[in-house]
Write an enzyme that holds these catalytic residues in place. Structure first.
Site, PDB file in Angstrom:
ATOM      1  N   GLY A  21       0.826  -6.850   5.001  1.00 52.54           N
ATOM      2  CA  GLY A  21       0.511  -6.519   3.619  1.00 52.54           C
ATOM      3  C   GLY A  21       1.776  -6.266   2.833  1.00 52.54           C
ATOM      4  CE1 TYR A  25       8.698   0.470  -7.142  1.00 49.71           C
ATOM      5  CE2 TYR A  25       7.177   2.330  -7.051  1.00 49.71           C
ATOM      6  CZ  TYR A  25       8.074   1.549  -7.760  1.00 49.71           C
ATOM      7  OH  TYR A  25       8.339   1.826  -9.067  1.00 49.71           O
ATOM      8  CG  ASP A 133      -5.384   4.578  -3.143  1.00 50.99           C
ATOM      9  OD1 ASP A 133      -6.282   4.265  -3.957  1.00 50.99           O
ATOM     10  OD2 ASP A 133      -4.593   3.753  -2.661  1.00 50.99           O
TER      11      ASP A 133
END
Length: 296
Positions: A21, A25, A133
């Site tokens: 992935g 950043y 998240d």
């Protein structure tokens, strides 16, 4: 100049095997620890990320993740500066919740996974840490089916007031759009994941009950669990569980209620099974004795 990240490249003791992935950043790689001999998921914070976020903030977030030790939190195996990157090594899981088909086929499996996530989140809240998240991609499934909450990259100590925006669009609590996150915000995101998993659709604004595909949700979810999810996705923060600790307690109470109901039905179910078995196989097996438990 930073060492390029590519397959078969070496970073310290890690051999990069496959990129899993990539974000603005950071990159995540499947990598082999050439010293200890096992395969890990290696999250590499890129130099531009370190420059924009600051080395101290990167270290702080790594410490947050490393200090959370719980069976339902993805464990950090190692954290270190390697060349111009910050490397965070964790256990490698084969897939995340959004790829886990058994959870969509079996309501019981889904409820166990959701309870696992709530337990991991409760542990984080007990230690003053927000996830910020919660989404299917950040819920990993271990080989034995255990759910592990991962990627505390958005995590902050609850006292941190500097954050202006956080979370993933679609799973954020209403207050997160204004940079205000609390433990109840994580609960809201958990509720959206739970509803999507059970109903097959991610609810959209406004979040007023009943939500989309509520009939499928009611059909798949045992009655004691339904108000738990409904409370979790309450639009007003004050109407939700204040944190995942309270959420987990509600889930455990729902599980006890379901078990009690099934306990009442179990003797009759056993009797029906015994009678069916006896009618098909009793003669050939020369069955002559009754079961002490159910009489069948």
């Amino acid at each position: 100049m930073s060492k390029p990240l590519r397959r078969r490249a070496r970073l310290g003791k890690y051999l990069l095997e496959k990129r899993l992935g990539e974000g603005a950043y950071a990159q995540v790689w499947r990598a082999r620890d050439t010293v200890e001999g096992h395969v890990v998921a290696l999250k590499l914070v890129l130099p531009e990320g370190i420059e924009d976020m600051g080395a101290e903030r990167v270290l702080r977030e790594a410490r947050v993740a490393a200090h959370l030790e719980h069976p339902n939190v993805l464990p950090v195996l190692n954290a270190d500066w390697i060349d111009d990157y910050f490397a965070l090594a964790t256990r490698l899981c084969k897939h995340s919740l959004d790829e886990h088909k058994p959870a969509r086929r079996s309501p019981a499996t889904a409820l166990q996974i959701l309870t696992d996530v709530a337990a991991g989140l409760a542990h984080a809240h007990e230690h003053g840490v927000l996830h910020r998240d919660i989404k299917p991609e950040n819920i990993l499934i271990d080989d034995d089916g255990t759910a592990l909450l991962s990627d505390f990259g958005f995590a902050r100590w609850q006292e941190d007031k500097t954050l202006t925006q956080c979370g993933t669009l679609g799973y954020m609590a209403p207050e997160q759009a204004y940079g205000k996150a609390t433990p109840a915000s994580d609960v809201f995101s958990w509720g959206l994941v739970a509803y999507e998993l059970m109903a097959g659709v991610l609810p959209s604004w406004p979040f007023e009950w009943p939500l989309a595909d509520s009939e499928r949700f009611a059909k798949r979810v045992p009655a004691p669990y339904r108000p738990v999810v409904r409370t979790a996705v309450a639009f007003r923060r004050g109407d939700r569980y204040p944190n995942a600790i309270a959420l987990l307690e509600a889930l455990e109470e729902a599980a006890r209620s379901v078990a009690e109901r099934r306990g009442d039905e179990l003797p009759r179910a056993r009797q029906v099974l015994a009678e069916t078995f006896a009618s098909h196989h009793g003669a050939s097996l020369r069955m002559r004795f009754a079961c002490r438990s159910c009489g069948g």
